[in-house]
Design a protein around this motif. Structure first.
Motif, PDB file in Angstrom:
ATOM      1  N   ILE A  47      36.024 -55.085  33.547  1.00 56.64           N
ATOM      2  CA  ILE A  47      34.779 -55.556  32.937  1.00 56.64           C
ATOM      3  C   ILE A  47      35.032 -56.977  32.464  1.00 56.64           C
ATOM      4  CG2 ILE A  47      33.087 -55.245  31.094  1.00 56.64           C
ATOM      5  CD1 ILE A  47      33.994 -52.283  30.967  1.00 56.64           C
ATOM      6  N   GLU A  48      34.244 -57.906  32.974  1.00 56.74           N
ATOM      7  CA  GLU A  48      34.329 -59.302  32.550  1.00 56.74           C
ATOM      8  C   GLU A  48      33.095 -59.607  31.706  1.00 56.74           C
ATOM      9  OE1 GLU A  48      34.894 -61.919  35.936  1.00 56.74           O
ATOM     10  OE2 GLU A  48      35.827 -60.247  37.002  1.00 56.74           O
ATOM     11  N   ALA A  49      33.340 -59.992  30.458  1.00 61.05           N
ATOM     12  CA  ALA A  49      32.245 -60.328  29.546  1.00 61.05           C
ATOM     13  C   ALA A  49      32.829 -61.094  28.365  1.00 61.05           C
ATOM     14  CB  ALA A  49      31.549 -59.062  29.049  1.00 61.05           C
ATOM     15  N   ALA A  50      31.972 -61.827  27.703  1.00 57.32           N
ATOM     16  CA  ALA A  50      32.406 -62.525  26.496  1.00 57.32           C
ATOM     17  C   ALA A  50      32.773 -61.500  25.428  1.00 57.32           C
ATOM     18  CB  ALA A  50      31.295 -63.438  25.991  1.00 57.32           C
ATOM     19  N   GLU A  51      33.761 -61.824  24.627  1.00 56.63           N
ATOM     20  CA  GLU A  51      34.173 -60.917  23.557  1.00 56.63           C
ATOM     21  C   GLU A  51      33.152 -60.904  22.416  1.00 56.63           C
ATOM     22  OE1 GLU A  51      37.821 -60.593  20.401  1.00 56.63           O
ATOM     23  OE2 GLU A  51      38.279 -61.311  22.426  1.00 56.63           O
ATOM     24  N   ILE A  52      32.557 -62.068  22.145  1.00 53.90           N
ATOM     25  CA  ILE A  52      31.549 -62.198  21.098  1.00 53.90           C
ATOM     26  C   ILE A  52      30.299 -62.807  21.714  1.00 53.90           C
ATOM     27  CG2 ILE A  52      30.946 -63.280  18.907  1.00 53.90           C
ATOM     28  CD1 ILE A  52      33.959 -63.324  18.258  1.00 53.90           C
ATOM     29  N   VAL A  53      29.153 -62.184  21.476  1.00 48.34           N
ATOM     30  CA  VAL A  53      27.876 -62.638  22.026  1.00 48.34           C
ATOM     31  C   VAL A  53      26.926 -62.870  20.854  1.00 48.34           C
ATOM     32  CG1 VAL A  53      25.952 -62.020  23.522  1.00 48.34           C
ATOM     33  CG2 VAL A  53      28.270 -61.334  24.137  1.00 48.34           C
ATOM     34  N   GLU A  54      26.256 -64.016  20.850  1.00 48.80           N
ATOM     35  CA  GLU A  54      25.369 -64.351  19.745  1.00 48.80           C
ATOM     36  C   GLU A  54      24.079 -63.549  19.729  1.00 48.80           C
ATOM     37  OE1 GLU A  54      24.704 -68.417  18.762  1.00 48.80           O
ATOM     38  OE2 GLU A  54      26.706 -68.983  19.417  1.00 48.80           O
ATOM     39  N   ALA A  74      28.428 -47.097  36.975  1.00 47.76           N
ATOM     40  CA  ALA A  74      27.507 -46.850  35.866  1.00 47.76           C
ATOM     41  C   ALA A  74      28.000 -47.625  34.650  1.00 47.76           C
ATOM     42  CB  ALA A  74      27.426 -45.360  35.551  1.00 47.76           C
ATOM     43  N   LEU A  75      27.058 -48.088  33.839  1.00 44.23           N
ATOM     44  CA  LEU A  75      27.389 -48.817  32.618  1.00 44.23           C
ATOM     45  C   LEU A  75      26.838 -48.071  31.416  1.00 44.23           C
ATOM     46  CD1 LEU A  75      26.509 -52.427  33.765  1.00 44.23           C
ATOM     47  CD2 LEU A  75      28.775 -51.468  33.440  1.00 44.23           C
ATOM     48  N   LEU A  76      27.675 -47.893  30.401  1.00 48.01           N
ATOM     49  CA  LEU A  76      27.286 -47.235  29.168  1.00 48.01           C
ATOM     50  C   LEU A  76      27.587 -48.164  28.001  1.00 48.01           C
ATOM     51  CD1 LEU A  76      28.350 -44.998  31.293  1.00 48.01           C
ATOM     52  CD2 LEU A  76      28.431 -43.511  29.323  1.00 48.01           C
ATOM     53  N   ALA A  77      26.796 -48.072  26.938  1.00 46.90           N
ATOM     54  CA  ALA A  77      27.070 -48.778  25.684  1.00 46.90           C
ATOM     55  C   ALA A  77      26.993 -47.738  24.579  1.00 46.90           C
ATOM     56  CB  ALA A  77      26.071 -49.904  25.463  1.00 46.90           C
ATOM     57  N   ASP A  78      28.122 -47.454  23.950  1.00 50.09           N
ATOM     58  CA  ASP A  78      28.200 -46.297  23.055  1.00 50.09           C
ATOM     59  C   ASP A  78      27.308 -46.368  21.828  1.00 50.09           C
ATOM     60  OD1 ASP A  78      29.753 -48.166  21.660  1.00 50.09           O
ATOM     61  OD2 ASP A  78      31.402 -46.783  21.282  1.00 50.09           O
ATOM     62  N   GLN A 109      31.272 -50.472  22.400  1.00 52.74           N
ATOM     63  CA  GLN A 109      32.154 -50.350  23.548  1.00 52.74           C
ATOM     64  C   GLN A 109      31.255 -50.297  24.775  1.00 52.74           C
ATOM     65  OE1 GLN A 109      35.679 -49.717  24.115  1.00 52.74           O
ATOM     66  NE2 GLN A 109      35.883 -50.592  22.083  1.00 52.74           N
ATOM     67  N   VAL A 110      31.490 -51.166  25.739  1.00 50.23           N
ATOM     68  CA  VAL A 110      30.825 -51.073  27.029  1.00 50.23           C
ATOM     69  C   VAL A 110      31.797 -50.333  27.931  1.00 50.23           C
ATOM     70  CG1 VAL A 110      29.977 -52.348  29.026  1.00 50.23           C
ATOM     71  CG2 VAL A 110      29.435 -53.125  26.716  1.00 50.23           C
ATOM     72  N   ILE A 111      31.292 -49.324  28.596  1.00 54.60           N
ATOM     73  CA  ILE A 111      32.119 -48.463  29.424  1.00 54.60           C
ATOM     74  C   ILE A 111      31.606 -48.545  30.855  1.00 54.60           C
ATOM     75  CG2 ILE A 111      32.923 -46.095  29.814  1.00 54.60           C
ATOM     76  CD1 ILE A 111      31.858 -46.001  26.615  1.00 54.60           C
ATOM     77  N   ALA A 112      32.497 -48.906  31.774  1.00 54.14           N
ATOM     78  CA  ALA A 112      32.165 -48.912  33.193  1.00 54.14           C
ATOM     79  C   ALA A 112      32.750 -47.637  33.797  1.00 54.14           C
ATOM     80  CB  ALA A 112      32.746 -50.131  33.882  1.00 54.14           C
ATOM     81  N   VAL A 113      31.902 -46.879  34.467  1.00 53.36           N
ATOM     82  CA  VAL A 113      32.326 -45.642  35.121  1.00 53.36           C
ATOM     83  C   VAL A 113      32.164 -45.864  36.619  1.00 53.36           C
ATOM     84  CG1 VAL A 113      31.949 -43.162  35.340  1.00 53.36           C
ATOM     85  CG2 VAL A 113      31.477 -44.306  33.159  1.00 53.36           C
ATOM     86  N   VAL A 114      33.254 -45.723  37.345  1.00 51.04           N
ATOM     87  CA  VAL A 114      33.245 -45.956  38.783  1.00 51.04           C
ATOM     88  C   VAL A 114      33.552 -44.652  39.496  1.00 51.04           C
ATOM     89  CG1 VAL A 114      34.378 -47.166  40.688  1.00 51.04           C
ATOM     90  CG2 VAL A 114      33.919 -48.360  38.539  1.00 51.04           C
ATOM     91  N   ARG A 124      36.959 -49.765  29.505  1.00 49.19           N
ATOM     92  CA  ARG A 124      36.210 -49.995  28.272  1.00 49.19           C
ATOM     93  C   ARG A 124      36.499 -51.395  27.758  1.00 49.19           C
ATOM     94  NH1 ARG A 124      34.908 -44.885  25.585  1.00 49.19           N
ATOM     95  NH2 ARG A 124      35.596 -43.207  26.949  1.00 49.19           N
ATOM     96  N   ARG A 125      35.472 -51.972  27.146  1.00 48.83           N
ATOM     97  CA  ARG A 125      35.623 -53.289  26.533  1.00 48.83           C
ATOM     98  C   ARG A 125      34.673 -53.380  25.350  1.00 48.83           C
ATOM     99  NH1 ARG A 125      37.021 -58.756  28.572  1.00 48.83           N
ATOM    100  NH2 ARG A 125      36.207 -60.156  26.996  1.00 48.83           N
ATOM    101  N   GLU A 126      35.199 -53.775  24.194  1.00 49.14           N
ATOM    102  CA  GLU A 126      34.321 -53.969  23.036  1.00 49.14           C
ATOM    103  C   GLU A 126      33.678 -55.344  23.133  1.00 49.14           C
ATOM    104  OE1 GLU A 126      34.605 -52.762  18.588  1.00 49.14           O
ATOM    105  OE2 GLU A 126      35.627 -54.689  18.830  1.00 49.14           O
ATOM    106  N   ILE A 127      32.369 -55.353  22.914  1.00 48.78           N
ATOM    107  CA  ILE A 127      31.627 -56.615  22.861  1.00 48.78           C
ATOM    108  C   ILE A 127      30.972 -56.689  21.485  1.00 48.78           C
ATOM    109  CG2 ILE A 127      29.752 -57.967  23.845  1.00 48.78           C
ATOM    110  CD1 ILE A 127      30.381 -56.628  26.519  1.00 48.78           C
ATOM    111  N   LYS A 128      31.284 -57.748  20.771  1.00 52.28           N
ATOM    112  CA  LYS A 128      30.746 -57.934  19.426  1.00 52.28           C
ATOM    113  C   LYS A 128      29.436 -58.699  19.512  1.00 52.28           C
ATOM    114  CE  LYS A 128      35.228 -57.732  17.384  1.00 52.28           C
ATOM    115  NZ  LYS A 128      36.476 -58.423  17.451  1.00 52.28           N
ATOM    116  N   ILE A 129      28.411 -58.153  18.860  1.00 56.91           N
ATOM    117  CA  ILE A 129      27.089 -58.771  18.852  1.00 56.91           C
ATOM    118  C   ILE A 129      26.819 -59.359  17.474  1.00 56.91           C
ATOM    119  CG2 ILE A 129      24.616 -58.375  19.185  1.00 56.91           C
ATOM    120  CD1 ILE A 129      26.314 -57.959  21.726  1.00 56.91           C
ATOM    121  N   VAL A 130      26.432 -60.640  17.437  1.00 60.57           N
ATOM    122  CA  VAL A 130      26.129 -61.291  16.170  1.00 60.57           C
ATOM    123  C   VAL A 130      24.727 -60.934  15.720  1.00 60.57           C
ATOM    124  CG1 VAL A 130      25.940 -63.512  14.991  1.00 60.57           C
ATOM    125  CG2 VAL A 130      27.753 -63.145  16.663  1.00 60.57           C
ATOM    126  N   GLN A 131      23.734 -60.914  16.664  1.00 52.00           N
ATOM    127  CA  GLN A 131      22.352 -60.521  16.371  1.00 52.00           C
ATOM    128  C   GLN A 131      21.978 -59.377  17.282  1.00 52.00           C
ATOM    129  OE1 GLN A 131      19.836 -63.878  17.038  1.00 52.00           O
ATOM    130  NE2 GLN A 131      20.778 -65.119  15.475  1.00 52.00           N
TER     131      GLN A 131
END
Length: 135
Positions: A47-54, A74-78, A109-114, A124-131
């Motif tokens: 999973i490629e994504a920014a660690e922190i997203v505004e 499949a993509l999941l966001a817990d 946690q964003v979870i990619a299921v293949v 799994r990858r945690e993505i931090k959301i500011v807003q």
């Protein structure tokens, strides 16, 4: 939107109805519904994504897999109100890589299921959301 795509012939008419699996909440329950309850963690799924997203309303990410015979991603966001975010069916011979934008309500946690020839695999990858983006 799905109904419009079905009417335009882009999707089969059956796809216009939202599958019940999108109404299921919780990662384990969604994995069970997808038939992926025994999914194994794998470094072959990335999973490629920014660690922190505004802004959680448009989180860009790319999921790729270096596994043989990938049929579905499949993509999941817990922490989202809807745990299952997207499902991509990949025809045989398709490069196992998807790039998309999702909405996230909060840090999750964003979870990619293949689903591949050898079973189900996850990353799994945690993505931090500011807003917040949805809610």
């Amino acid at each position: 939107m799905l109904a419009w795509l079905a009417a335009a012939g882009v999707l089969p008419a059956a796809a216009a109805d939202v599958p019940p699996v999108f109404a299921i909440r919780g990662v384990e329950a969604v994995l069970q519904a997808l038939g992926a309850a025994g999914a194994r963690a794998s470094e072959a799924v990335r999973i490629e994504a920014a660690e922190i997203v505004e802004d959680g309303s448009m989180v860009s990410l790319t999921v790729s897999a270096s596994l043989p015979g990938v049929r579905q991603i499949a993509l999941l966001a817990d922490e989202n109100p809807t745990t299952l975010v997207a499902v991509f069916d990949l025809p045989e011979g398709t490069l196992p890589r998807v790039q998309t934008r999702i909405r996230m309500a909060q840090t999750s946690q964003v979870i990619a299921v293949v689903e591949a020839a050898g079973g189900f695999f996850v990353a799994r990858r945690e993505i931090k959301i500011v807003q917040g983006g949805c809610g």
